[in-house]
Write a protein that holds these residues in place. Sequence first.
Motif, short mmCIF file in Angstrom:
data_model
loop_
_atom_site.label_atom_id
_atom_site.label_comp_id
_atom_site.label_asym_id
_atom_site.label_seq_id
_atom_site.Cartn_x
_atom_site.Cartn_y
_atom_site.Cartn_z
N ILE A 603 0.86 -1.18 0.00
CA ILE A 603 0.00 0.00 0.00
C ILE A 603 0.89 1.23 0.00
O ILE A 603 1.77 1.36 0.87
CB ILE A 603 -0.89 0.03 1.26
N GLY A 604 0.72 2.13 -0.96
CA GLY A 604 1.57 3.32 -0.98
C GLY A 604 1.38 4.13 -2.23
O GLY A 604 0.29 4.17 -2.81
N HIS A 628 5.56 12.04 4.27
CA HIS A 628 4.58 11.41 3.39
C HIS A 628 3.70 10.50 4.25
O HIS A 628 4.19 9.84 5.16
CB HIS A 628 5.27 10.59 2.31
N THR A 629 2.43 10.45 3.97
CA THR A 629 1.51 9.63 4.76
C THR A 629 0.88 8.54 3.90
O THR A 629 0.70 8.71 2.69
CB THR A 629 0.39 10.47 5.40
N ILE A 630 0.57 7.43 4.55
CA ILE A 630 -0.12 6.30 3.91
C ILE A 630 -1.32 5.95 4.78
O ILE A 630 -1.18 5.71 5.99
CB ILE A 630 0.80 5.09 3.75
N GLU A 631 -2.49 5.91 4.17
CA GLU A 631 -3.71 5.54 4.89
C GLU A 631 -3.97 4.04 4.73
O GLU A 631 -3.97 3.51 3.61
CB GLU A 631 -4.92 6.31 4.33
N ILE A 727 5.50 8.87 7.43
CA ILE A 727 6.88 8.53 7.07
C ILE A 727 7.64 9.82 6.80
O ILE A 727 7.20 10.66 6.01
CB ILE A 727 6.90 7.62 5.83
N ARG A 728 8.75 9.98 7.51
CA ARG A 728 9.54 11.20 7.36
C ARG A 728 10.94 10.83 6.89
O ARG A 728 11.59 9.95 7.47
CB ARG A 728 9.60 11.97 8.68
#
Length: 775
Positions: A603-604, A628-631, A727-728
């Motif tokens: 997932i990304g 960046h974010t992943i739901e 995520i950084r």
Amino acid sequence: MKNNIFKISALSAAVVVSLAGCGSDNNKAKTVPVVQDSAPTASDFAIADLKQWIPVTGEITAKDADGDALSFSFTENDKEIEGVEGVYTFSHGILTVDGKAYTYVSTSGEDAEIDYTVSANSKSASAKINIVGVANDPLAIQQWHLRNTGQKAYALSDEMKKGMINLYVTRFGFTEEAATTRINEDFAKSEEELVAGEDMNVSVAYAMGVTGQGVTAVVVDSGMEIRHEDLIDNVLPNRSINLNVEVVDRTDPTSTANSGDHGTSVAGLIAAKGWNGLGGRGVAPDTGLIGMNLLGGDKIPQTDLLVHGFPGSGISKSENISAFNRSYGITFPTFISYSELNEAIESYPNIHLRDGKGALNIKSSGNAFDSDENEGSLCKDNGANELGLTCYNGAFEPSQSHPYYFSVAAVNANGKHTSYSTAGANVMVSAPAGEFGRFSPAMVTTDQMTCINGYSGFNGRGIASWAAAFGEEFAATQYPFNYPGHADNESCNYTSSFNGTSSAAPNASGVVSLILSANPDLTWRDVRHILASTSTLIDADNAEVKLTVGEGEFVAHEGWVENSAGYNFNNLYGFGRVDAGAAVAKAKNYDVVLGEEVISSWIGAGSAVGEDALALEIPDNSATGLTHTIEVAEELNIEAIQFKFDVSNSEMLMAVSDGTQTSAGTDLAIEVTSPSGTRSVLLSSKQALFLPALNFSSGFLNGYILKDAVMLSNAFYGESTKGTWTIRLLDTSNKSFELSGGDKNFVEATGISNNTALSVLEGVSLRVFGHAGQE
């Protein structure tokens, strides 16, 4: 005491009867008999045919004819031993007394004698307890990883001290007094690191009757001496495999090297036979052994499959294989691309063996915390060494980036991180290994037999190197146990200098063997859960490491973190040091239902999931970095989680310009924060990402720091997947510097230049291994 009451009551009745007849001339005063209280009796008895560290029970042969309450006292060498709540500790063992019942555990493994006195109603008697026929292993008392009493395990010896003093005087111009003072100070400092109790708690597992029976461990290594005197009783006949292209006996993987066989020493840590009067003992001293010589030389084409138990290896799908021990790895200053094919091969034991319950792959995490050789002085010059940050990361090696390999870190006899153990979020657990056996203890284990072959003997690597530098006489003092002629090692069949995460892995494999011996119905995931739940939090004060980045800061190492599910995790130690006693106890009473394993899709966004590449720049020397974010919509209970990255930088090349290499790789840091708020550092920066990403199929990938790079984190164990994952990515420095030299680096660069081109995130994704609901 009730008997005394009865006597008094009877006497009172006699007096009443006498008084009642006083009015009669026919009655005369009667004499009341005096009742004598007898002394207790004690008899000599023997506690016979017992095993060192294994409790035996019985009853003390003492009694009192009158039924008076008994009390006991014990002496050793005419000195009374004070009991603590019925527990009496002697030089040779521990005696627990409850009434007349006793439990005795021999700690020394030697025959002994206890004087005891039984007392009742102020009277006493004495006798002896003879402890005879104790089965032991003469070197077990030096194996601090099994039972740590603060022993030196042949390190810090008097011979070594004298040799060092003499060297300082004859070679370095010290006076005798100055040399003695210097070496005494060094020894005193080192002896502070000997801490009793810092071990794997195996004796508690043994006390539950679990010594590794009924399971078999596979040693995948450089070889295994199948006829070694302390291994042969556990080696399964004709089951080992020699994988060399040209060999006469395919069932004998015994190494032909003469300066030490890694696999033989690994095998001894797992399952050297226990209580046979030889050498030491393995963590699981009744576990079977199969050897496979993967390392060194040309191998047959089927090697990768056979060392994972595929058909043709001789391992059936129903056989009770506990662990494949893998004390080997790749250390190279690049991030190696992940391979789905390799994952499929490496997961075979977990998925298919033991009738689908799975065998465990136990993997050493690596020995490059400070450095290796191909990055030269990079981690000294960029500050990683001084800060206490790992130079290499376990994730650089793709086999450590999936949950089917358990990555094991190494700890010392003081319960703290070794000088060399590679760290990372992929670390599962830690286990004892020690340092190098001179100023601090290493492992005492099996070695190639005779003084001609092995780490111990004339050709031992440590002895040979010291002899080449300072002469044979000095070499003999530095590893006296390994040098021919030591009274405890006359045939040189054992060594006291084995170390590295190569030692930590087999110690963990031994614990896994104990777990599956205690409960063969467990799955490999159950074993993983037991280790996460029972391992010991060590080095509790392990401090975080902060970096100043631009106008802010970045926590590059967090020390211990408790996640929202209550699990403690540390990139140095994983879930902690394995505890055999606690793990076996949980295994014997296991009631957790993990349910069916669920593996999510990736997932990304961007190239990591087959979409157009992202073009997100990571600012140079910025604590803000790129977020960046992943739901994740699906709710799973996490057992492990992978993160995949593609990060490019146009300056990340194999060919260096002007003698300098870009800092883009070593400046890169990555952290992940779960929906529950738990943070995991995947890359700390200042690590040896010195060369472009490497794909084994297509070679070095110029222009990429990370390409198809997968990193595993165990820090989120037990948490829920559902929600926003943050995520950084950061570039933590804008500094250029010269390399101080020493060992040459792979491309012979003379310096590091701060990257002028910004690094770019092209793709990022995650994949979860877990189960539905809560256990």
